[in-house]
Design an enzyme around this catalytic site. Structure first.
Site, PDB file in Angstrom:
ATOM      1  N   ASP A  22      -4.590 -11.206   8.283  1.00  0.00           N
ATOM      2  CA  ASP A  22      -4.191  -9.753   7.494  1.00  0.00           C
ATOM      3  C   ASP A  22      -3.775 -10.090   5.595  1.00  0.00           C
ATOM      4  OD1 ASP A  22      -3.476  -7.245   6.666  1.00  0.00           O
ATOM      5  OD2 ASP A  22      -1.686  -6.924   8.146  1.00  0.00           O
ATOM      6  N   SER A  77       2.194 -11.549  15.314  1.00  0.00           N
ATOM      7  CA  SER A  77       1.865 -11.050  13.811  1.00  0.00           C
ATOM      8  C   SER A  77       2.690 -12.812  12.705  1.00  0.00           C
ATOM      9  CB  SER A  77       2.391  -9.988  12.957  1.00  0.00           C
ATOM     10  OG  SER A  77       2.132  -9.925  11.160  1.00  0.00           O
ATOM     11  N   LYS A  85      -2.131 -13.905  14.654  1.00  0.00           N
ATOM     12  CA  LYS A  85      -1.976 -13.003  12.957  1.00  0.00           C
ATOM     13  C   LYS A  85      -1.432 -14.190  12.243  1.00  0.00           C
ATOM     14  CE  LYS A  85      -1.160  -8.803  11.014  1.00  0.00           C
ATOM     15  NZ  LYS A  85      -1.105  -6.610  11.676  1.00  0.00           N
ATOM     16  N   ASP A 123      -5.951  -0.669   8.105  1.00  0.00           N
ATOM     17  CA  ASP A 123      -4.611  -0.514   8.411  1.00  0.00           C
ATOM     18  C   ASP A 123      -4.374   0.543   7.595  1.00  0.00           C
ATOM     19  OD1 ASP A 123      -1.949  -0.647   8.215  1.00  0.00           O
ATOM     20  OD2 ASP A 123      -1.908  -2.324   8.889  1.00  0.00           O
ATOM     21  N   LYS A 132      -0.700 -13.782   8.207  1.00  0.00           N
ATOM     22  CA  LYS A 132      -0.392 -13.058   6.361  1.00  0.00           C
ATOM     23  C   LYS A 132      -1.340 -14.116   6.008  1.00  0.00           C
ATOM     24  CE  LYS A 132       1.681  -9.350   8.078  1.00  0.00           C
ATOM     25  NZ  LYS A 132       0.714  -7.975   8.090  1.00  0.00           N
ATOM     26  N   LYS A 175      -1.442   2.518  13.314  1.00  0.00           N
ATOM     27  CA  LYS A 175       0.136   2.300  13.517  1.00  0.00           C
ATOM     28  C   LYS A 175      -0.115   4.382  13.613  1.00  0.00           C
ATOM     29  CE  LYS A 175       0.607  -1.664  10.807  1.00  0.00           C
ATOM     30  NZ  LYS A 175       0.759  -1.872   9.593  1.00  0.00           N
ATOM     31  N   GLU A 193      -8.138  -8.486   7.604  1.00  0.00           N
ATOM     32  CA  GLU A 193      -7.322  -6.774   8.259  1.00  0.00           C
ATOM     33  C   GLU A 193      -7.205  -5.964   6.993  1.00  0.00           C
ATOM     34  OE1 GLU A 193      -3.914  -6.431  10.972  1.00  0.00           O
ATOM     35  OE2 GLU A 193      -3.311  -4.447   9.762  1.00  0.00           O
ATOM     36  N   GLY A 210       2.059  -2.501  14.298  1.00  0.00           N
ATOM     37  CA  GLY A 210       3.029  -2.340  14.392  1.00  0.00           C
ATOM     38  C   GLY A 210       3.855  -2.834  12.745  1.00  0.00           C
TER      39      GLY A 210
HETATM   40  O1  OSB Z   1       0.102  -4.748   7.464  1.00  0.00           O
HETATM   41  O2  OSB Z   1       0.483  -4.836  10.134  1.00  0.00           O
HETATM   42  C1  OSB Z   1       0.267  -5.054   8.945  1.00  0.00           C
HETATM   43  C2  OSB Z   1       4.846  -5.730   9.363  1.00  0.00           C
HETATM   44  C3  OSB Z   1       4.796  -4.398   8.518  1.00  0.00           C
HETATM   45  C4  OSB Z   1       4.540  -3.969   7.704  1.00  0.00           C
HETATM   46  C5  OSB Z   1       2.970  -3.802   7.729  1.00  0.00           C
HETATM   47  C6  OSB Z   1       2.798  -5.250   9.033  1.00  0.00           C
HETATM   48  C7  OSB Z   1       3.543  -6.366   9.218  1.00  0.00           C
HETATM   49  C8  OSB Z   1       2.642  -6.550  10.716  1.00  0.00           C
HETATM   50  C9  OSB Z   1       3.775  -6.966  11.919  1.00  0.00           C
HETATM   51  O3  OSB Z   1       1.786  -7.031  11.302  1.00  0.00           O
HETATM   52  C10 OSB Z   1       3.279  -6.219  13.226  1.00  0.00           C
HETATM   53  C11 OSB Z   1       4.561  -5.913  14.223  1.00  0.00           C
HETATM   54  O4  OSB Z   1       5.060  -5.370  14.355  1.00  0.00           O
HETATM   55  O5  OSB Z   1       4.766  -7.534  14.573  1.00  0.00           O
HETATM   56 MG    MG Z   2      -2.023  -4.676   8.238  1.00  0.00          MG
END
Ligand code: OSB
Ligand code: MG
Length: 374
Positions: free
Chosen positions: A193, A140, A166, A243, A168, A267, A218, A295
């Site tokens: 995401d 991510s 992924k 999520d 953001k 999660k 996402e 995560g």
């Molecule tokens: O939305 O998935 C998410 C990290 C912190 C809070 C929300 C998210 C995330 C990530 C990181 O996308 C995923 C990772 O732990 O590598």
């Molecule tokens: Mg997410």
């Protein structure tokens, strides 16, 4: 197993690089670690709540309060026979899933150790096919200052062997980025995401992504919304994943029944722990909904428990579970490595989480510590 003592640690971990999302930037990772002691064994849990209430209303400070004043007091002195009991013991406290999941994780670790099983084996006990030995993972990538830098970061992670990327997104940092990523990496599994940064009025924007062969989009809409996602869903071709808005088995059931999504990111922390996470896994699997494990930039303690969930037989997509080096130069537990040949991480096989906690490193990063005894 009588719960004799619980230690709570507030820690601060320097991240390899800041992590920018539509809700803010994490410069370092501040979270809680919990140790549950019984009969000479220690079960470990990680609370993924962080400094600010950007992803969830919980923070490391609220989780410390809820754990120390309500949850820990409810479980001290109790006789834990099976990990599923933990969820029942915490039910009287409303909400606060991230705080609850900390104790839930430690309970699964402790009882798996007692049984001489790995966390993954213990969690997969109901399934004839058992748990997987390796799980597929992706990376991510937080928002970068420029699109060119994002392409460089993608290229670096592909070079390391990650097979799923992924990105953001947020308004103004979305369509062009997705188009460039698709053009630059035509054969890579790419997903986006939004962390709740859009509204239903943005449906035309997501329709413009229809031709980009995205693995999924996402959580585009509200952080507690399921209904409006069900309105967006039939308007777009990219698979839609939830999520933030799935907090319980009932939420997942509702989302499936009103056709709000194709995929759910489970999660365990967001749903209060591994017992509920497994229930959601079962529900999605039966309904043909895609599932993967998300995560929260976990340390090795939380990562090992994510891997145990990702090893369940119904998990159908790569998880946000990257190698330790993607997050930390020096972790508080055994480092995890990527198997570059197939973008997997090997699930630990030792008892419980199957990791060593580095006590010296834990002491170094600890800012506050409290011990609770009956
Ligand atoms: O939305 O998935 C998410 C990290 C912190 C809070 C929300 C998210 C995330 C990530 C990181 O996308 C995923 C990772 O732990 O590598
Ligand atoms: Mg997410």
């Amino acid at each position: 197993m009588k719960i004799e003592q619980i230690d709570l640690y507030a820690i601060s971990m320097p991240l390899v690089s800041p992590f920018k999302t539509s809700f803010g930037t994490q410069q370092q990772r501040d979270c809680l670690i919990l140790a549950l002691h019984s009969e000479g064994l220690t079960g470990w849990g990680e609370c993924v709540a962080t400094n600010d209430p950007g992803y969830s209303y919980e923070t490391a400070v609220t989780a410390w309060h809820i754990l120390s004043d309500f949850l820990i007091t409810a479980v001290l002195g109790q006789d834990l026979q099976e990990p599923e009991q933990m969820r029942d013991w915490l039910r009287h406290v409303r909400g606060h899933p991230l705080a609850k999941a900390t104790l839930d994780q430690a309970a699964w670790d402790l009882i798996a150790q007692r049984d001489g099983l790995s966390f993954a084996q213990k969690l997969a006990a109901p399934y004839p096919e058992g748990s997987r030995s390796r799980v597929e993972v992706g990376v991510s990538i937080g928002m970068q200052p420029t699109m060119a830098q994002t392409m460089d970061v993608i290229a670096r992670h592909l070079g390391e062997g990650y097979g799923r990327i992924k990105l953001k997104i947020q308004p103004g940092h979305d369509l062009e980025l997705a188009r460039l990523a698709r053009q630059t990496f035509p054969h890579t599994r790419i997903m986006l995401d939004a962390n709740s940064a859009y509204t239903l009025a943005d449906a035309p924007l997501f329709q413009q992504m229809d031709g980009l062969n995205l693995l999924m989009i996402e959580q585009p809409l509200g952080y507690e919304d399921i209904y409006q996602h069900s309105k967006l869903h039939p308007q777009i071709k990219s698979p839609l994943c939830l999520d933030e808005s799935i907090h319980s088995t009932a939420d997942a059931q509702f989302a499936i029944e009103i056709n709000a999504c194709d995929i759910i990111n489970i999660k365990p922390s967001r749903v209060g722990g591994w017992t509920t996470a497994r229930e959601i896994h079962d529900l999605c699997r039966a309904a043909g909904i895609g599932i993967w494990v998300g995560g929260m930039l976990e340390t090795g303690i939380g990562r090992a428990a994510q891997l145990a969930l990702a090893a369940l037989p119904g998990i159908s997509l790569p998880g946000d579970i990257s190698a330790t080096s993607r997050y930390y130069h020096q972790d508080i537990a055994t480092h995890f490595f990527l198997n570059a040949a197939d973008s997997t991480i090997t699930v630990p096989t030792g008892p419980g989480l199957g990791i060593e906690v580095d006590k010296d490193r834990l002491t170094t990063v600890t800012q506050q510590r409290k011990t609770f005894k009956k």
